[in-house]
Design a protein around this motif. Structure first.
Motif, PDB file in Angstrom:
ATOM      1  N   LEU A  56      35.359  67.635  21.569  1.00  0.00           N
ATOM      2  CA  LEU A  56      36.756  67.586  21.110  1.00  0.00           C
ATOM      3  C   LEU A  56      36.950  68.439  19.864  1.00  0.00           C
ATOM      4  O   LEU A  56      37.936  69.164  19.740  1.00  0.00           O
ATOM      5  CB  LEU A  56      37.187  66.148  20.823  1.00  0.00           C
ATOM      6  N   LEU A  57      36.004  68.348  18.933  1.00  0.00           N
ATOM      7  CA  LEU A  57      36.118  69.121  17.699  1.00  0.00           C
ATOM      8  C   LEU A  57      35.938  70.616  17.951  1.00  0.00           C
ATOM      9  O   LEU A  57      36.502  71.447  17.239  1.00  0.00           O
ATOM     10  CB  LEU A  57      35.108  68.625  16.659  1.00  0.00           C
ATOM     11  N   ALA A  58      35.154  70.972  18.982  1.00  0.00           N
ATOM     12  CA  ALA A  58      34.948  72.382  19.313  1.00  0.00           C
ATOM     13  C   ALA A  58      36.119  72.957  20.103  1.00  0.00           C
ATOM     14  O   ALA A  58      36.258  74.177  20.198  1.00  0.00           O
ATOM     15  CB  ALA A  58      33.663  72.542  20.114  1.00  0.00           C
ATOM     16  N   LEU A  59      36.954  72.094  20.638  1.00  0.00           N
ATOM     17  CA  LEU A  59      38.085  72.527  21.461  1.00  0.00           C
ATOM     18  C   LEU A  59      39.121  73.256  20.623  1.00  0.00           C
ATOM     19  O   LEU A  59      39.486  72.797  19.538  1.00  0.00           O
ATOM     20  CB  LEU A  59      38.720  71.300  22.130  1.00  0.00           C
ATOM     21  N   GLY A  68      40.362  67.264  12.181  1.00  0.00           N
ATOM     22  CA  GLY A  68      39.825  66.559  13.342  1.00  0.00           C
ATOM     23  C   GLY A  68      40.694  65.406  13.777  1.00  0.00           C
ATOM     24  O   GLY A  68      40.191  64.398  14.270  1.00  0.00           O
ATOM     25  N   VAL A  69      42.004  65.541  13.610  1.00  0.00           N
ATOM     26  CA  VAL A  69      42.946  64.499  14.010  1.00  0.00           C
ATOM     27  C   VAL A  69      43.810  65.045  15.144  1.00  0.00           C
ATOM     28  O   VAL A  69      44.404  66.116  15.026  1.00  0.00           O
ATOM     29  CB  VAL A  69      43.841  64.065  12.831  1.00  0.00           C
ATOM     30  N   ILE A  70      43.859  64.304  16.251  1.00  0.00           N
ATOM     31  CA  ILE A  70      44.711  64.687  17.367  1.00  0.00           C
ATOM     32  C   ILE A  70      46.110  64.148  17.090  1.00  0.00           C
ATOM     33  O   ILE A  70      46.283  62.958  16.832  1.00  0.00           O
ATOM     34  CB  ILE A  70      44.176  64.130  18.698  1.00  0.00           C
ATOM     35  N   ILE A  71      47.099  65.033  17.142  1.00  0.00           N
ATOM     36  CA  ILE A  71      48.491  64.637  16.897  1.00  0.00           C
ATOM     37  C   ILE A  71      49.298  64.966  18.145  1.00  0.00           C
ATOM     38  O   ILE A  71      49.379  66.125  18.559  1.00  0.00           O
ATOM     39  CB  ILE A  71      49.067  65.379  15.680  1.00  0.00           C
ATOM     40  N   ILE A  72      49.891  63.942  18.741  1.00  0.00           N
ATOM     41  CA  ILE A  72      50.707  64.112  19.942  1.00  0.00           C
ATOM     42  C   ILE A  72      52.086  63.536  19.678  1.00  0.00           C
ATOM     43  O   ILE A  72      52.216  62.403  19.207  1.00  0.00           O
ATOM     44  CB  ILE A  72      50.059  63.411  21.157  1.00  0.00           C
ATOM     45  N   ILE A  95      41.114  63.830  26.356  1.00  0.00           N
ATOM     46  CA  ILE A  95      39.722  63.407  26.176  1.00  0.00           C
ATOM     47  C   ILE A  95      38.938  63.586  27.472  1.00  0.00           C
ATOM     48  O   ILE A  95      37.783  64.026  27.457  1.00  0.00           O
ATOM     49  CB  ILE A  95      39.655  61.949  25.662  1.00  0.00           C
ATOM     50  N   ARG A  96      39.573  63.268  28.623  1.00  0.00           N
ATOM     51  CA  ARG A  96      38.895  63.444  29.912  1.00  0.00           C
ATOM     52  C   ARG A  96      38.626  64.917  30.204  1.00  0.00           C
ATOM     53  O   ARG A  96      37.609  65.265  30.789  1.00  0.00           O
ATOM     54  CB  ARG A  96      39.748  62.861  31.044  1.00  0.00           C
ATOM     55  N   SER A  97      39.548  65.786  29.816  1.00  0.00           N
ATOM     56  CA  SER A  97      39.401  67.218  30.123  1.00  0.00           C
ATOM     57  C   SER A  97      38.203  67.835  29.419  1.00  0.00           C
ATOM     58  O   SER A  97      37.647  68.830  29.888  1.00  0.00           O
ATOM     59  CB  SER A  97      40.671  67.972  29.726  1.00  0.00           C
ATOM     60  N   VAL A  98      37.796  67.247  28.309  1.00  0.00           N
ATOM     61  CA  VAL A  98      36.659  67.770  27.552  1.00  0.00           C
ATOM     62  C   VAL A  98      35.359  67.574  28.318  1.00  0.00           C
ATOM     63  O   VAL A  98      34.452  68.393  28.234  1.00  0.00           O
ATOM     64  CB  VAL A  98      36.601  67.066  26.174  1.00  0.00           C
TER      65      VAL A  98
END
Length: 137
Positions: A56-59, A68-72, A95-98
């Motif tokens: 996730l962090l490398a994405l 490193g915070v996901i904002i939606i 998260i699943r796509s990673v």
């Protein structure tokens, strides 16, 4: 609790949901009702397995901040409940796509028969074009 897979799930305390006013047209309802949802999910503080966190962090995604915070932000629907479901669904999808590993590409060569077919069709096309030209008597 948000279920990601059979073994991985997120607790409610890991996901921060805030109701905010939606943007765009909608008349007085937009000014009065906070129907949009702002979701924040800290990757490093979460209970996700290490491999999930690393990927996730490398994405390279605009929804993931430098901290490193996901904002939606979900504001597609008119009700807060539907926007909340939408935001949680989008987080789970991200998260699943990673964890999906793309299939490695194998270099291939065209067969000799396909090459000859291609060259024959090119010659045929060229002949028809020359036949369209001016006729000299």
């Amino acid at each position: 609790m948000l279920k990601i897979s059979n073994t991985v799930s997120l607790a409610g305390w890991e996901i921060e949901l805030n109701a905010i006013r939606a943007m765009g047209s909608g008349g007085q309802n937009v000014n009065k009702v906070s129907s949009a949802i702002h979701l924040r999910f800290d990757i490093q503080r979460s209970s996700l397995p290490a491999i999930y966190k690393e990927r996730l962090l490398a994405l390279r995604d605009s929804r993931i901040s430098g901290d490193g915070v996901i904002i939606i932000k979900a504001q597609s629907f008119r009700t807060q409940e539907k926007n909340k479901e939408d935001a949680l669904q989008r987080l789970a999808e991200l998260i699943r796509s990673v964890m999906v590993v793309p299939k490695k590409r194998r270099a291939t060569k065209p067969t000799r028969a396909s090459q000859t077919r291609r060259m024959d069709s090119k010659k045929k096309k060229g002949q028809t074009k020359t036949l369209r030209g001016k006729v000299n008597y």
